[in-house]
Design an enzyme around this catalytic site. Sequence first.
Site, PDB file in Angstrom:
ATOM      1  N   GLU A 120      17.681 -11.715  -6.578  1.00 16.21           N
ATOM      2  CA  GLU A 120      16.401 -12.352  -6.308  1.00 16.21           C
ATOM      3  C   GLU A 120      16.269 -13.673  -7.071  1.00 16.21           C
ATOM      4  O   GLU A 120      16.727 -13.782  -8.205  1.00 16.21           O
ATOM      5  CB  GLU A 120      15.256 -11.435  -6.737  1.00 16.21           C
ATOM      6  CG  GLU A 120      15.230 -10.106  -6.019  1.00 16.21           C
ATOM      7  CD  GLU A 120      14.217  -9.146  -6.618  1.00 16.21           C
ATOM      8  OE1 GLU A 120      14.020  -8.070  -6.034  1.00 16.21           O
ATOM      9  OE2 GLU A 120      13.636  -9.459  -7.679  1.00 16.21           O
ATOM     10  N   CYS A 140      12.637 -19.083 -11.325  1.00 14.81           N
ATOM     11  CA  CYS A 140      12.998 -17.885 -12.081  1.00 14.81           C
ATOM     12  C   CYS A 140      14.322 -17.376 -11.543  1.00 14.81           C
ATOM     13  O   CYS A 140      14.430 -17.049 -10.355  1.00 14.81           O
ATOM     14  CB  CYS A 140      11.914 -16.819 -11.946  1.00 14.81           C
ATOM     15  SG  CYS A 140      12.269 -15.314 -12.901  1.00 14.81           S
ATOM     16  N   CYS A 170      20.399  -4.036 -13.776  1.00 14.13           N
ATOM     17  CA  CYS A 170      20.170  -4.143 -15.217  1.00 14.13           C
ATOM     18  C   CYS A 170      20.374  -2.770 -15.856  1.00 14.13           C
ATOM     19  O   CYS A 170      19.993  -1.755 -15.275  1.00 14.13           O
ATOM     20  CB  CYS A 170      18.745  -4.634 -15.472  1.00 14.13           C
ATOM     21  SG  CYS A 170      18.328  -4.886 -17.217  1.00 14.13           S
ATOM     22  N   CYS A 177      14.202  -0.480 -19.082  1.00 12.50           N
ATOM     23  CA  CYS A 177      12.755  -0.479 -19.335  1.00 12.50           C
ATOM     24  C   CYS A 177      12.078   0.432 -18.314  1.00 12.50           C
ATOM     25  O   CYS A 177      12.297   0.304 -17.107  1.00 12.50           O
ATOM     26  CB  CYS A 177      12.189  -1.888 -19.240  1.00 12.50           C
ATOM     27  SG  CYS A 177      12.878  -3.020 -20.474  1.00 12.50           S
ATOM     28  N   CYS A 199       9.959  -1.097 -15.214  1.00 13.47           N
ATOM     29  CA  CYS A 199      10.525  -2.239 -14.503  1.00 13.47           C
ATOM     30  C   CYS A 199      11.366  -1.801 -13.312  1.00 13.47           C
ATOM     31  O   CYS A 199      12.155  -0.855 -13.413  1.00 13.47           O
ATOM     32  CB  CYS A 199      11.382  -3.056 -15.471  1.00 13.47           C
ATOM     33  SG  CYS A 199      12.100  -4.543 -14.727  1.00 13.47           S
ATOM     34  N   SER A 254      14.723 -15.352 -21.689  1.00 17.43           N
ATOM     35  CA  SER A 254      14.030 -14.156 -22.168  1.00 17.43           C
ATOM     36  C   SER A 254      15.021 -13.029 -22.399  1.00 17.43           C
ATOM     37  O   SER A 254      15.897 -12.772 -21.566  1.00 17.43           O
ATOM     38  CB  SER A 254      12.991 -13.716 -21.133  1.00 17.43           C
ATOM     39  OG  SER A 254      12.372 -12.506 -21.517  1.00 17.43           O
ATOM     40  N   ILE A 299       8.699  -7.644 -25.828  1.00 17.34           N
ATOM     41  CA  ILE A 299       8.417  -6.765 -26.966  1.00 17.34           C
ATOM     42  C   ILE A 299       7.744  -5.460 -26.504  1.00 17.34           C
ATOM     43  O   ILE A 299       8.191  -4.364 -26.840  1.00 17.34           O
ATOM     44  CB  ILE A 299       7.579  -7.510 -28.035  1.00 17.34           C
ATOM     45  CG1 ILE A 299       7.596  -6.771 -29.367  1.00 17.34           C
ATOM     46  CG2 ILE A 299       6.178  -7.787 -27.570  1.00 17.34           C
ATOM     47  CD1 ILE A 299       8.848  -6.965 -30.164  1.00 17.34           C
ATOM     48  N   HIS A 300       6.637  -5.568 -25.795  1.00 20.90           N
ATOM     49  CA  HIS A 300       5.972  -4.473 -25.076  1.00 20.90           C
ATOM     50  C   HIS A 300       5.452  -3.311 -25.927  1.00 20.90           C
ATOM     51  O   HIS A 300       4.900  -2.356 -25.381  1.00 20.90           O
ATOM     52  CB  HIS A 300       6.870  -3.924 -23.972  1.00 20.90           C
ATOM     53  CG  HIS A 300       7.392  -4.963 -23.037  1.00 20.90           C
ATOM     54  ND1 HIS A 300       6.585  -5.955 -22.510  1.00 20.90           N
ATOM     55  CD2 HIS A 300       8.642  -5.182 -22.543  1.00 20.90           C
ATOM     56  CE1 HIS A 300       7.320  -6.737 -21.731  1.00 20.90           C
ATOM     57  NE2 HIS A 300       8.560  -6.297 -21.731  1.00 20.90           N
ATOM     58  N   CYS A 334      10.143  -8.897 -11.001  1.00 23.75           N
ATOM     59  CA  CYS A 334      11.585  -8.677 -11.045  1.00 23.75           C
ATOM     60  C   CYS A 334      11.991  -7.364 -10.393  1.00 23.75           C
ATOM     61  O   CYS A 334      11.458  -6.313 -10.722  1.00 23.75           O
ATOM     62  CB  CYS A 334      12.073  -8.656 -12.497  1.00 23.75           C
ATOM     63  SG  CYS A 334      11.713 -10.138 -13.408  1.00 23.75           S
TER      64      CYS A 334
END
Length: 348
Positions: free
Chosen positions: A91, A104, A111, A115, A118, A193, A217-218, A335
């Site tokens: 994407e 972006c 990935c 997370c 996500c 990032s 960070i979250h 994302c």
Amino acid sequence: MKPFIYDFTLEELQEWAVSQGEPAFRGGQIFDWIYVKRVNSFDEMTNLSKSLREKLKESFQFITLNEITKFESKDGTVKFLFGLHDDHAIETVIMKHNYGNSICVTTQVGCRVGCTFCASTLGGLKRDLTAGEIVAQVVRAQQILDERGERVSSIVIMGTGEPFENYEATMKFLRLMIHEKGLNIGQRHITVSTSGIVPNIYKFADEDTQINLAISIHAPNDALRSKLMPVNRRFPFDDVMESLRYYQAKTGRRITFEYALIGGVNDRPEHAEELASVLKSMLCHVNLIPVNYVPERKYTRTSRNDIFQFQRILADKGINVTIRREQGHDIAAACGQLRAKHMESGAR
């Protein structure tokens, strides 16, 4: 498979030209055709001899990003799902701001960071992109903007994947983007990032660039971050913060902390208080991100009132904080969302 032409720096193209019995400046002409004139084939490089163009065809290939689908939002955001040479899909997003166009880009197919809120991690990591495959996303975006007489003004490396787990390709991509004879994107207009790959935060600090660093960070502590981000078990919260303090001491640059607000999970007043305490001595900016709904995940969005309360607590503690302006919400521009839908059809 022939190497991608976008994978080569100006210096490498000059070396290649010399190896073919040509003067080094031919490499500069090739670089100009790629990034300034933005051609899609070697035949278009008309100031090169036919024999040199044939050698280019024998040695390299252009990256073909096959447009699988494209969605345009009412706010001007355009999201592409591109097919790669091996049938994987990635994407890329063009976002229109009042200060220009931001791109972006994606650095990996899938990935492995994991997370839990996500869509990018659904299906895990398939492979890294080459530097050229990341470059191709920006060149393609610029070609689209050329039709409007506009240009790419900034780049965010916040698409699918963890850039610092594909570190060398990411850094080569960055060097190609900022080259004054290429697209010449200002370093301070680029943000990379990371989820907190500690060894490469240290390495990035030593790169001596003006490129911005953002950290996902979250959570304000180790226990909660480990629940939300499995990568925190490899690189614990305290180690991440120590690496960021080193980065700041080395560069003097402000760090952006990205904080996805998840209803009832990390968005309580006590979380804001704790986050403010952790960040109080740092030159930083906190970007609050209302979490996107992902069907495969069970998280809910923080209420509007709670978002503003979280922001007020941080601001009252002296933390520079904003709420991210949502873009492309009507086209699944977060994302991994578009690729996840594509994967449901049995694609890669």
